[in-house]
Design a protein around this motif. Structure first.
Motif, PDB file in Angstrom:
ATOM      1  N   THR A  90      66.357  21.456  50.593  1.00 14.35           N
ATOM      2  CA  THR A  90      66.609  22.066  49.273  1.00 14.35           C
ATOM      3  C   THR A  90      66.869  23.458  49.543  1.00 14.35           C
ATOM      4  O   THR A  90      66.231  23.903  50.359  1.00 14.35           O
TER       5      THR A  90
ATOM      6  N   TYR B  80      66.750  18.966  41.017  1.00 18.55           N
ATOM      7  CA  TYR B  80      67.706  20.120  40.705  1.00 18.55           C
ATOM      8  C   TYR B  80      69.179  19.562  40.560  1.00 18.55           C
ATOM      9  O   TYR B  80      69.261  18.528  41.141  1.00 18.55           O
TER      10      TYR B  80
ATOM     11  N   LEU C 140      69.632  15.668  45.881  1.00 23.82           N
ATOM     12  CA  LEU C 140      69.165  16.747  45.083  1.00 23.82           C
ATOM     13  C   LEU C 140      68.492  16.687  43.854  1.00 23.82           C
ATOM     14  O   LEU C 140      67.444  17.248  43.371  1.00 23.82           O
TER      15      LEU C 140
ATOM     16  N   TYR D 281      59.478  25.553  48.539  1.00 26.94           N
ATOM     17  CA  TYR D 281      59.599  24.175  48.031  1.00 26.94           C
ATOM     18  C   TYR D 281      58.751  23.074  49.004  1.00 26.94           C
ATOM     19  O   TYR D 281      57.860  22.382  48.333  1.00 26.94           O
TER      20      TYR D 281
ATOM     21  N   CYS E  66      70.878  25.009  52.274  1.00 28.35           N
ATOM     22  CA  CYS E  66      70.852  23.272  52.157  1.00 28.35           C
ATOM     23  C   CYS E  66      71.691  22.625  51.014  1.00 28.35           C
ATOM     24  O   CYS E  66      72.463  21.621  51.433  1.00 28.35           O
ATOM     25  N   GLU E  67      71.916  23.467  50.119  1.00 27.66           N
ATOM     26  CA  GLU E  67      72.727  22.908  48.877  1.00 27.66           C
ATOM     27  C   GLU E  67      74.192  23.315  48.821  1.00 27.66           C
ATOM     28  O   GLU E  67      74.772  23.054  47.982  1.00 27.66           O
TER      29      GLU E  67
ATOM     30  N   SER F  99      73.020  20.376  41.201  1.00 27.70           N
ATOM     31  CA  SER F  99      73.879  20.855  42.166  1.00 27.70           C
ATOM     32  C   SER F  99      74.942  21.763  41.462  1.00 27.70           C
ATOM     33  O   SER F  99      75.423  21.343  40.780  1.00 27.70           O
TER      34      SER F  99
END
Length: 540
Positions: A94, A24, A19, A100, A254-255, A26
Protein backbone atom coordinates in the motif's frame (compact mmCIF):
# COMPACT_ATOMS: atom_id res chain seq x y z
CA UNK A 1 -0.99 -15.29 8.36
CA UNK A 2 -2.79 -17.65 6.00
CA UNK A 3 -5.65 -15.22 5.51
CA UNK A 4 -3.28 -12.40 4.79
CA UNK A 5 -1.30 -14.44 2.26
CA UNK A 6 -4.54 -15.39 0.54
CA UNK A 7 -5.68 -11.80 0.24
CA UNK A 8 -2.37 -10.76 -1.26
CA UNK A 9 -2.48 -13.49 -3.87
CA UNK A 10 -6.03 -12.47 -4.67
CA UNK A 11 -4.62 -9.00 -5.20
CA UNK A 12 -2.49 -10.35 -8.05
CA UNK A 13 -5.78 -10.85 -9.89
CA UNK A 14 -7.55 -7.82 -8.46
CA UNK A 15 -5.22 -5.30 -6.81
CA UNK A 16 -8.07 -2.87 -6.08
CA UNK A 17 -9.88 -5.58 -4.10
CA UNK A 18 -6.70 -6.32 -2.15
CA UNK A 19 -6.32 -2.61 -1.39
CA UNK A 20 -9.94 -2.46 -0.26
CA UNK A 21 -9.23 -5.39 2.05
CA UNK A 22 -6.48 -3.27 3.62
CA UNK A 23 -9.04 -0.52 4.25
CA UNK A 24 -8.49 1.89 1.34
CA UNK A 25 -10.27 2.77 -1.86
CA UNK A 26 -8.23 2.81 -5.06
CA UNK A 27 -8.11 6.40 -6.33
CA UNK A 28 -4.97 6.46 -8.48
CA UNK A 29 -4.63 4.87 -11.94
CA UNK A 30 -2.57 1.66 -12.00
CA UNK A 31 -0.46 2.70 -14.95
CA UNK A 32 3.06 1.82 -13.76
CA UNK A 33 4.98 -1.36 -14.56
CA UNK A 34 7.80 -3.08 -12.68
CA UNK A 35 10.32 -1.53 -15.07
CA UNK A 36 8.83 1.87 -14.31
CA UNK A 37 9.13 1.36 -10.54
CA UNK A 38 12.66 0.04 -11.05
CA UNK A 39 13.42 3.16 -13.07
CA UNK A 40 11.85 5.39 -10.41
CA UNK A 41 13.94 3.84 -7.64
CA UNK A 42 17.04 4.02 -9.83
CA UNK A 43 16.20 7.65 -10.65
CA UNK A 44 15.84 8.65 -6.99
CA UNK A 45 19.20 7.07 -6.14
CA UNK A 46 20.64 8.63 -9.33
CA UNK A 47 24.03 7.00 -8.80
CA UNK A 48 26.31 9.16 -11.00
CA UNK A 49 24.54 12.33 -9.86
CA UNK A 50 24.43 11.41 -6.17
CA UNK A 51 28.05 10.31 -6.06
CA UNK A 52 29.19 13.39 -7.96
CA UNK A 53 27.36 15.96 -5.82
CA UNK A 54 28.49 14.42 -2.50
CA UNK A 55 32.10 13.68 -3.48
CA UNK A 56 33.26 16.37 -1.05
CA UNK A 57 32.39 14.14 1.93
CA UNK A 58 34.46 11.10 1.02
CA UNK A 59 37.38 13.13 -0.35
CA UNK A 60 37.57 14.96 2.98
CA UNK A 61 37.20 11.80 5.07
CA UNK A 62 39.64 9.32 3.56
CA UNK A 63 39.73 9.78 -0.22
CA UNK A 64 40.05 6.60 -2.33
CA UNK A 65 39.53 3.98 0.40
CA UNK A 66 36.43 5.79 1.66
CA UNK A 67 35.10 6.45 -1.84
CA UNK A 68 35.45 2.90 -3.17
CA UNK A 69 35.20 0.55 -0.20
CA UNK A 70 32.70 2.79 1.53
CA UNK A 71 30.48 2.45 -1.51
CA UNK A 72 30.81 -1.34 -1.59
CA UNK A 73 30.12 -1.63 2.14
CA UNK A 74 27.03 0.58 2.05
CA UNK A 75 25.78 -1.17 -1.11
CA UNK A 76 25.76 -4.50 0.73
CA UNK A 77 24.04 -2.97 3.76
CA UNK A 78 21.48 -1.20 1.54
CA UNK A 79 20.75 -4.44 -0.31
CA UNK A 80 20.01 -6.07 3.05
CA UNK A 81 17.69 -3.23 4.06
CA UNK A 82 15.93 -3.30 0.69
CA UNK A 83 15.42 -7.06 0.95
CA UNK A 84 14.04 -6.69 4.48
CA UNK A 85 11.57 -4.02 3.31
CA UNK A 86 10.65 -6.01 0.20
CA UNK A 87 9.72 -8.98 2.38
CA UNK A 88 7.25 -6.79 4.30
CA UNK A 89 6.03 -4.92 1.22
CA UNK A 90 4.99 -8.21 -0.40
CA UNK A 91 2.56 -8.70 2.50
CA UNK A 92 1.26 -5.12 2.76
CA UNK A 93 1.48 -3.43 -0.68
CA UNK A 94 0.00 0.00 0.00
CA UNK A 95 1.06 3.62 -0.54
CA UNK A 96 1.39 4.03 3.22
CA UNK A 97 4.64 2.09 2.99
CA UNK A 98 6.74 1.92 6.15
CA UNK A 99 4.13 3.84 8.13
CA UNK A 100 1.41 1.30 7.31
CA UNK A 101 3.71 -1.66 7.82
CA UNK A 102 4.73 -0.45 11.28
CA UNK A 103 1.10 -0.32 12.36
CA UNK A 104 0.20 -3.72 10.93
CA UNK A 105 3.25 -5.40 12.45
CA UNK A 106 2.78 -3.81 15.88
CA UNK A 107 0.42 -4.63 18.73
CA UNK A 108 -2.92 -3.05 19.51
CA UNK A 109 -1.47 -0.88 22.27
CA UNK A 110 1.50 0.54 20.38
CA UNK A 111 0.29 0.63 16.76
CA UNK A 112 -0.94 4.27 16.82
CA UNK A 113 2.23 5.81 18.26
CA UNK A 114 4.58 3.58 16.25
CA UNK A 115 2.81 4.40 13.00
CA UNK A 116 2.70 8.11 13.90
CA UNK A 117 6.44 8.29 14.58
CA UNK A 118 7.38 6.22 11.54
CA UNK A 119 4.98 8.13 9.33
CA UNK A 120 6.52 11.46 10.24
CA UNK A 121 10.06 10.12 9.83
CA UNK A 122 9.18 8.79 6.40
CA UNK A 123 7.42 12.00 5.42
CA UNK A 124 10.33 14.22 6.48
CA UNK A 125 12.75 11.81 4.81
CA UNK A 126 10.83 12.01 1.54
CA UNK A 127 10.70 15.80 1.67
CA UNK A 128 14.38 16.25 2.52
CA UNK A 129 15.60 13.72 -0.06
CA UNK A 130 13.71 15.69 -2.69
CA UNK A 131 15.12 18.89 -1.25
CA UNK A 132 18.72 17.67 -1.23
CA UNK A 133 18.53 16.25 -4.75
CA UNK A 134 17.18 19.44 -6.27
CA UNK A 135 19.32 21.74 -4.14
CA UNK A 136 22.52 19.93 -5.08
CA UNK A 137 21.29 20.00 -8.66
CA UNK A 138 21.01 23.79 -8.48
CA UNK A 139 24.56 23.97 -7.13
CA UNK A 140 25.78 21.67 -9.89
CA UNK A 141 24.16 23.80 -12.59
CA UNK A 142 25.83 26.93 -11.23
CA UNK A 143 29.15 25.11 -10.91
CA UNK A 144 29.19 24.76 -14.70
CA UNK A 145 30.04 28.47 -14.88
CA UNK A 146 33.34 27.79 -13.10
CA UNK A 147 34.46 25.67 -16.05
CA UNK A 148 35.04 28.95 -17.89
CA UNK A 149 35.35 31.34 -14.93
CA UNK A 150 37.24 29.70 -12.07
CA UNK A 151 36.72 32.68 -9.78
CA UNK A 152 32.94 32.53 -9.98
CA UNK A 153 31.21 31.72 -6.68
CA UNK A 154 27.42 31.76 -6.64
CA UNK A 155 25.83 33.93 -3.96
CA UNK A 156 23.20 32.47 -1.62
CA UNK A 157 20.50 34.33 -3.58
CA UNK A 158 21.66 32.90 -6.89
CA UNK A 159 21.78 29.39 -5.44
CA UNK A 160 18.34 29.56 -3.83
CA UNK A 161 16.75 31.11 -6.93
CA UNK A 162 18.25 28.36 -9.10
CA UNK A 163 16.93 25.80 -6.63
CA UNK A 164 13.45 27.28 -6.83
CA UNK A 165 13.71 27.15 -10.63
CA UNK A 166 14.62 23.44 -10.50
CA UNK A 167 11.71 22.78 -8.13
CA UNK A 168 9.34 24.61 -10.48
CA UNK A 169 10.44 22.41 -13.39
CA UNK A 170 10.07 19.08 -11.59
CA UNK A 171 6.73 20.21 -10.12
CA UNK A 172 5.43 21.09 -13.59
CA UNK A 173 6.51 17.73 -15.01
CA UNK A 174 4.76 15.91 -12.15
CA UNK A 175 1.53 17.80 -12.86
CA UNK A 176 1.35 18.23 -16.61
CA UNK A 177 3.44 15.21 -17.54
CA UNK A 178 1.90 12.80 -15.05
CA UNK A 179 0.71 10.46 -17.81
CA UNK A 180 4.28 10.21 -19.09
CA UNK A 181 5.86 9.23 -15.75
CA UNK A 182 5.98 5.57 -16.78
CA UNK A 183 7.99 6.47 -19.88
CA UNK A 184 10.20 8.97 -18.02
CA UNK A 185 11.13 6.35 -15.42
CA UNK A 186 12.03 3.78 -18.08
CA UNK A 187 14.12 6.25 -20.08
CA UNK A 188 16.05 7.04 -16.89
CA UNK A 189 17.48 3.52 -16.79
CA UNK A 190 18.87 3.70 -20.33
CA UNK A 191 20.10 7.30 -20.01
CA UNK A 192 21.95 6.55 -16.77
CA UNK A 193 23.58 3.42 -18.18
CA UNK A 194 24.63 5.19 -21.38
CA UNK A 195 25.91 8.22 -19.44
CA UNK A 196 28.12 6.10 -17.20
CA UNK A 197 29.65 4.33 -20.21
CA UNK A 198 30.25 7.60 -22.07
CA UNK A 199 31.82 9.28 -19.03
CA UNK A 200 34.20 6.48 -18.04
CA UNK A 201 35.36 5.85 -21.63
CA UNK A 202 35.89 9.56 -22.27
CA UNK A 203 37.86 10.33 -19.11
CA UNK A 204 40.05 7.24 -19.44
CA UNK A 205 40.81 7.88 -23.11
CA UNK A 206 41.34 11.64 -22.94
CA UNK A 207 43.12 12.04 -19.60
CA UNK A 208 46.86 12.65 -19.88
CA UNK A 209 47.53 12.26 -16.17
CA UNK A 210 46.32 9.06 -14.53
CA UNK A 211 46.70 7.83 -10.99
CA UNK A 212 48.26 4.43 -10.29
CA UNK A 213 46.37 1.42 -8.97
CA UNK A 214 47.89 1.86 -5.53
CA UNK A 215 46.18 5.25 -5.16
CA UNK A 216 42.84 3.98 -6.45
CA UNK A 217 42.63 0.87 -4.28
CA UNK A 218 44.72 1.58 -1.16
CA UNK A 219 45.18 5.34 -0.66
CA UNK A 220 43.71 6.72 2.56
CA UNK A 221 44.14 10.29 3.83
CA UNK A 222 41.72 11.87 6.29
CA UNK A 223 44.00 14.72 7.35
CA UNK A 224 41.62 17.32 5.91
CA UNK A 225 38.85 16.21 8.28
CA UNK A 226 40.56 16.30 11.65
CA UNK A 227 38.78 13.11 12.68
CA UNK A 228 40.70 9.98 13.77
CA UNK A 229 41.26 7.73 10.73
CA UNK A 230 38.75 4.98 11.59
CA UNK A 231 35.98 7.40 12.54
CA UNK A 232 36.68 9.55 9.46
CA UNK A 233 36.02 6.54 7.23
CA UNK A 234 32.61 6.07 8.81
CA UNK A 235 31.72 9.77 8.62
CA UNK A 236 32.69 9.72 4.94
CA UNK A 237 30.11 7.00 4.29
CA UNK A 238 27.48 9.73 3.99
CA UNK A 239 28.32 9.95 0.28
CA UNK A 240 27.31 6.35 -0.30
CA UNK A 241 24.51 6.21 2.28
CA UNK A 242 22.83 9.33 0.93
CA UNK A 243 22.99 8.07 -2.65
CA UNK A 244 21.69 4.63 -1.71
CA UNK A 245 18.72 5.69 0.38
CA UNK A 246 15.72 6.29 -1.86
CA UNK A 247 14.74 2.72 -2.75
CA UNK A 248 12.16 2.46 0.06
CA UNK A 249 10.38 5.58 -1.19
CA UNK A 250 8.93 3.66 -4.13
CA UNK A 251 6.64 1.76 -1.76
CA UNK A 252 4.47 4.89 -1.94
CA UNK A 253 3.76 3.95 -5.57
CA UNK A 254 2.15 0.58 -4.69
CA UNK A 255 -1.34 1.81 -5.51
CA UNK A 256 -0.30 2.73 -9.06
CA UNK A 257 1.05 -0.73 -10.00
CA UNK A 258 -0.99 -3.68 -11.28
CA UNK A 259 0.64 -6.38 -9.12
CA UNK A 260 2.34 -4.37 -6.36
CA UNK A 261 2.90 -7.33 -4.02
CA UNK A 262 5.22 -8.82 -6.63
CA UNK A 263 6.55 -5.95 -8.73
CA UNK A 264 7.41 -3.35 -6.08
CA UNK A 265 9.53 -5.68 -3.87
CA UNK A 266 11.41 -6.91 -6.94
CA UNK A 267 12.01 -3.33 -8.09
CA UNK A 268 13.36 -2.33 -4.66
CA UNK A 269 15.97 -5.06 -4.52
CA UNK A 270 16.95 -4.99 -8.19
CA UNK A 271 17.39 -1.21 -8.15
CA UNK A 272 19.81 -1.37 -5.21
CA UNK A 273 21.78 -4.21 -6.81
CA UNK A 274 21.95 -2.30 -10.11
CA UNK A 275 22.93 0.90 -8.30
CA UNK A 276 25.72 -0.87 -6.43
CA UNK A 277 27.26 -2.25 -9.61
CA UNK A 278 26.80 1.06 -11.46
CA UNK A 279 28.56 2.91 -8.65
CA UNK A 280 31.65 0.69 -8.76
CA UNK A 281 31.87 1.00 -12.54
CA UNK A 282 31.57 4.79 -12.28
CA UNK A 283 33.89 5.39 -9.32
CA UNK A 284 36.99 3.42 -10.31
CA UNK A 285 37.68 5.36 -13.55
CA UNK A 286 36.94 8.65 -11.76
CA UNK A 287 39.55 7.78 -9.12
CA UNK A 288 42.09 6.95 -11.82
CA UNK A 289 41.81 10.45 -13.32
CA UNK A 290 41.29 12.33 -10.05
CA UNK A 291 43.17 15.67 -9.96
CA UNK A 292 44.94 16.96 -6.86
CA UNK A 293 42.53 16.42 -3.97
CA UNK A 294 43.40 19.66 -2.18
CA UNK A 295 42.47 21.53 -5.37
CA UNK A 296 39.11 19.74 -5.54
CA UNK A 297 38.34 20.49 -1.89
CA UNK A 298 39.05 24.18 -2.43
CA UNK A 299 36.38 24.56 -5.13
CA UNK A 300 34.22 27.45 -3.96
CA UNK A 301 30.85 25.90 -4.85
CA UNK A 302 31.58 22.58 -3.14
CA UNK A 303 30.88 20.68 -6.37
CA UNK A 304 34.25 19.42 -7.71
CA UNK A 305 32.99 16.99 -10.37
CA UNK A 306 33.01 19.65 -13.12
CA UNK A 307 36.69 20.30 -12.44
CA UNK A 308 37.37 16.54 -12.59
CA UNK A 309 35.76 16.37 -16.04
CA UNK A 310 37.49 19.52 -17.26
CA UNK A 311 40.91 18.27 -16.15
CA UNK A 312 40.36 14.84 -17.68
CA UNK A 313 39.17 16.14 -21.07
CA UNK A 314 41.52 19.10 -21.16
CA UNK A 315 38.84 21.64 -22.04
CA UNK A 316 35.89 23.48 -20.51
CA UNK A 317 33.66 22.38 -23.38
CA UNK A 318 34.54 18.73 -22.90
CA UNK A 319 33.98 19.03 -19.17
CA UNK A 320 30.57 20.59 -19.68
CA UNK A 321 29.55 17.90 -22.18
CA UNK A 322 30.12 15.23 -19.52
CA UNK A 323 28.53 17.41 -16.84
CA UNK A 324 25.44 17.77 -19.02
CA UNK A 325 24.93 14.00 -18.88
CA UNK A 326 24.85 14.24 -15.08
CA UNK A 327 22.45 17.20 -15.21
CA UNK A 328 19.93 15.19 -17.21
CA UNK A 329 20.12 12.52 -14.52
CA UNK A 330 19.30 15.35 -12.09
CA UNK A 331 16.07 15.89 -14.03
CA UNK A 332 15.06 12.24 -13.60
CA UNK A 333 16.05 12.25 -9.92
CA UNK A 334 14.22 15.49 -9.17
CA UNK A 335 11.02 14.39 -10.88
CA UNK A 336 11.10 10.91 -9.34
CA UNK A 337 11.81 12.04 -5.79
CA UNK A 338 9.00 14.62 -5.88
CA UNK A 339 6.63 11.99 -7.28
CA UNK A 340 7.38 9.64 -4.38
CA UNK A 341 7.24 12.44 -1.81
CA UNK A 342 3.81 13.56 -3.00
CA UNK A 343 2.43 10.00 -2.74
CA UNK A 344 3.90 9.63 0.73
CA UNK A 345 2.24 12.91 1.74
CA UNK A 346 -1.06 11.77 0.23
CA UNK A 347 -0.98 8.40 2.02
CA UNK A 348 -0.12 9.84 5.44
CA UNK A 349 -2.69 12.63 5.10
CA UNK A 350 -5.30 10.05 4.11
CA UNK A 351 -5.14 8.74 7.67
CA UNK A 352 -5.44 12.20 9.20
CA UNK A 353 -1.86 12.57 10.47
CA UNK A 354 -0.89 15.93 8.90
CA UNK A 355 -2.41 19.35 9.71
CA UNK A 356 -4.95 20.06 6.97
CA UNK A 357 -5.16 16.39 6.00
CA UNK A 358 -8.44 16.73 4.10
CA UNK A 359 -6.79 18.99 1.55
CA UNK A 360 -3.50 17.09 1.17
CA UNK A 361 -5.33 13.76 0.70
CA UNK A 362 -7.41 14.94 -2.26
CA UNK A 363 -6.82 13.35 -5.66
CA UNK A 364 -7.25 15.77 -8.55
CA UNK A 365 -9.39 14.06 -11.17
CA UNK A 366 -8.06 16.18 -14.04
CA UNK A 367 -4.53 14.85 -13.64
CA UNK A 368 -5.20 11.69 -11.59
CA UNK A 369 -2.60 12.70 -9.02
CA UNK A 370 -2.65 13.90 -5.38
CA UNK A 371 -2.15 17.47 -6.55
CA UNK A 372 -2.30 19.18 -3.16
CA UNK A 373 0.09 16.65 -1.65
CA UNK A 374 2.43 17.56 -4.49
CA UNK A 375 1.96 21.26 -3.75
CA UNK A 376 2.68 20.79 -0.03
CA UNK A 377 5.85 18.79 -0.73
CA UNK A 378 7.09 21.47 -3.14
CA UNK A 379 6.31 24.41 -0.84
CA UNK A 380 7.94 22.77 2.20
CA UNK A 381 11.12 22.10 0.20
CA UNK A 382 11.22 25.64 -1.17
CA UNK A 383 10.93 27.05 2.35
CA UNK A 384 13.61 24.74 3.73
CA UNK A 385 15.95 25.82 0.95
CA UNK A 386 16.06 29.24 2.58
CA UNK A 387 18.25 27.75 5.34
CA UNK A 388 21.09 28.33 2.88
CA UNK A 389 20.86 32.06 3.56
CA UNK A 390 22.03 31.41 7.11
CA UNK A 391 24.46 28.56 6.56
CA UNK A 392 26.55 27.68 3.53
CA UNK A 393 26.68 24.12 4.93
CA UNK A 394 22.90 23.78 4.63
CA UNK A 395 23.34 21.00 2.06
CA UNK A 396 25.13 18.94 4.75
CA UNK A 397 22.02 19.26 6.91
CA UNK A 398 19.69 18.35 4.05
CA UNK A 399 21.61 15.19 3.14
CA UNK A 400 22.09 14.23 6.77
CA UNK A 401 18.44 14.63 7.73
CA UNK A 402 17.27 12.81 4.60
CA UNK A 403 19.56 9.87 5.27
CA UNK A 404 18.75 9.70 8.99
CA UNK A 405 14.97 10.01 8.62
CA UNK A 406 14.62 7.53 5.79
CA UNK A 407 17.01 5.04 7.40
CA UNK A 408 15.16 5.14 10.74
CA UNK A 409 11.76 4.95 9.00
CA UNK A 410 13.00 1.81 7.23
CA UNK A 411 14.37 0.39 10.46
CA UNK A 412 11.21 0.70 12.56
CA UNK A 413 9.03 -1.88 10.72
CA UNK A 414 12.04 -4.21 10.47
CA UNK A 415 12.65 -3.86 14.23
CA UNK A 416 8.98 -4.41 15.06
CA UNK A 417 8.90 -7.48 12.81
CA UNK A 418 11.93 -8.94 14.59
CA UNK A 419 10.45 -8.18 18.01
CA UNK A 420 7.25 -9.95 16.96
CA UNK A 421 9.22 -13.02 15.91
CA UNK A 422 8.85 -12.27 12.16
CA UNK A 423 5.40 -13.93 12.26
CA UNK A 424 3.78 -11.49 9.85
CA UNK A 425 6.30 -12.19 7.07
CA UNK A 426 6.38 -15.95 7.53
CA UNK A 427 4.43 -16.52 4.30
CA UNK A 428 5.66 -13.49 2.36
CA UNK A 429 5.99 -14.09 -1.36
CA UNK A 430 9.42 -12.41 -1.08
CA UNK A 431 10.64 -14.38 1.92
CA UNK A 432 14.22 -14.12 3.22
CA UNK A 433 13.85 -17.58 4.70
CA UNK A 434 16.23 -18.79 7.41
CA UNK A 435 18.54 -15.82 6.81
CA UNK A 436 15.82 -13.28 7.51
CA UNK A 437 16.50 -12.81 11.22
CA UNK A 438 20.26 -12.34 10.71
CA UNK A 439 19.74 -9.89 7.82
CA UNK A 440 17.18 -7.90 9.81
CA UNK A 441 19.47 -7.62 12.86
CA UNK A 442 22.42 -6.44 10.74
CA UNK A 443 20.31 -3.71 9.14
CA UNK A 444 19.01 -2.51 12.51
CA UNK A 445 22.55 -2.25 13.91
CA UNK A 446 23.72 -0.26 10.89
CA UNK A 447 20.78 2.15 11.07
CA UNK A 448 21.47 2.81 14.76
CA UNK A 449 25.08 3.68 13.90
CA UNK A 450 24.04 5.81 10.91
CA UNK A 451 21.92 8.10 13.09
CA UNK A 452 25.04 9.07 15.03
CA UNK A 453 27.38 9.19 12.04
CA UNK A 454 25.37 11.54 9.88
CA UNK A 455 24.88 14.15 12.57
CA UNK A 456 28.66 14.62 12.59
CA UNK A 457 30.29 17.51 10.70
CA UNK A 458 32.31 16.38 7.67
CA UNK A 459 35.42 17.98 9.16
CA UNK A 460 36.26 19.39 12.59
CA UNK A 461 39.27 21.42 11.50
CA UNK A 462 38.37 25.12 11.60
CA UNK A 463 34.79 24.25 12.54
CA UNK A 464 32.56 27.32 12.81
CA UNK A 465 28.85 27.92 13.42
CA UNK A 466 28.44 28.47 9.68
CA UNK A 467 30.18 25.22 8.67
CA UNK A 468 28.54 23.08 11.37
CA UNK A 469 26.32 20.17 10.37
CA UNK A 470 22.80 21.19 11.38
CA UNK A 471 21.19 17.85 10.53
CA UNK A 472 20.27 17.26 14.18
CA UNK A 473 18.71 20.75 14.43
CA UNK A 474 16.51 20.26 11.35
CA UNK A 475 15.65 16.76 12.56
CA UNK A 476 14.58 18.06 15.99
CA UNK A 477 12.62 20.88 14.38
CA UNK A 478 10.42 18.41 12.52
CA UNK A 479 10.25 16.21 15.63
CA UNK A 480 8.80 19.15 17.57
CA UNK A 481 6.20 19.81 14.86
CA UNK A 482 5.19 16.15 14.97
CA UNK A 483 5.04 16.14 18.78
CA UNK A 484 3.01 19.36 19.00
CA UNK A 485 0.51 18.14 16.40
CA UNK A 486 0.24 14.82 18.22
CA UNK A 487 -0.60 16.64 21.46
CA UNK A 488 -3.12 18.91 19.73
CA UNK A 489 -4.85 16.31 17.57
CA UNK A 490 -3.14 12.97 17.18
CA UNK A 491 -3.52 11.58 20.70
CA UNK A 492 -7.28 12.21 20.56
CA UNK A 493 -8.13 11.32 16.98
CA UNK A 494 -5.34 9.26 15.44
CA UNK A 495 -5.62 5.48 15.78
CA UNK A 496 -3.44 4.56 12.81
CA UNK A 497 -4.39 3.03 9.49
CA UNK A 498 -7.45 0.74 9.24
CA UNK A 499 -7.01 -2.91 10.20
CA UNK A 500 -7.87 -5.51 7.53
CA UNK A 501 -10.67 -7.69 8.80
CA UNK A 502 -8.82 -10.95 8.09
CA UNK A 503 -5.83 -9.93 10.20
CA UNK A 504 -7.99 -8.85 13.13
CA UNK A 505 -10.12 -11.98 12.94
CA UNK A 506 -7.18 -14.36 12.75
CA UNK A 507 -5.10 -12.77 15.49
CA UNK A 508 -7.91 -11.33 17.59
CA UNK A 509 -6.29 -7.91 17.37
CA UNK A 510 -3.17 -8.99 19.24
CA UNK A 511 -0.46 -10.13 16.84
CA UNK A 512 -0.74 -7.80 13.91
CA UNK A 513 -2.00 -4.28 13.54
CA UNK A 514 -4.43 -4.09 16.42
CA UNK A 515 -5.30 -0.40 16.29
CA UNK A 516 -8.15 1.07 18.27
CA UNK A 517 -10.92 -0.83 16.51
CA UNK A 518 -11.54 -2.65 13.27
CA UNK A 519 -12.34 -0.14 10.56
CA UNK A 520 -14.21 -1.75 7.71
CA UNK A 521 -13.85 -0.65 4.12
CA UNK A 522 -17.23 1.02 4.18
CA UNK A 523 -16.35 2.99 7.31
CA UNK A 524 -12.98 4.25 6.11
CA UNK A 525 -12.87 7.97 5.20
CA UNK A 526 -11.41 7.28 1.76
CA UNK A 527 -14.49 5.21 0.95
CA UNK A 528 -17.02 7.89 1.71
CA UNK A 529 -19.63 9.11 -0.69
CA UNK A 530 -18.62 10.62 -3.99
CA UNK A 531 -18.90 14.11 -2.50
CA UNK A 532 -16.11 13.29 -0.05
CA UNK A 533 -14.04 11.13 -2.34
CA UNK A 534 -10.33 11.58 -1.89
CA UNK A 535 -10.72 13.39 1.44
CA UNK A 536 -9.63 12.01 4.75
CA UNK A 537 -10.28 12.54 8.40
CA UNK A 538 -8.87 11.18 11.62
CA UNK A 539 -10.27 7.93 12.93
CA UNK A 540 -12.45 8.36 15.96
Amino acid sequence: MAARASSVHDGARNPDAALANMGYKSELPRSLSMMSILGLSFAIMAVPFGLSTTMFYSLTDGQSVTVLYGWIFVSIISLSIAASLAEICAVFPTAGGVYYWSAMLSTKEYAPIVSWVDGWLGLVGNWTVTLSINFSGAQLILSAITLWNEDFAASPWQTVLMFWGVMAIVFSVNVFGAKYLDLINKVCIYWTGASVIIIIVTVLVMSDDRRNAEFVFTHFDASASGWPSGWAWFVGLLQAAYTLTGYGMVAAMCEEVQMPEREVPRAMVLSVAAAGVTGVIYLIPILFVLPDVSLLLSVANGQPIGLVFKTATGSAGGGFALLFLILVILFFAGVGSLTAASRCTYAFARDGAIPGSRLWAKVDKRFDIPLWGLVLSTVVDCILGCIYFGSTSAFNAFTGVATICLSVSYGIPILVSVMRGRKAVKHSTFSLGKFGFFINICTIMWIALAVVLFCMPTAILDLTPVSMNYASVVFMGFAMISLIWYIISGRKNFTGPPVPADISAEHDGQVVGGVGRITTVDEHPSNASSEGKGESSSFK
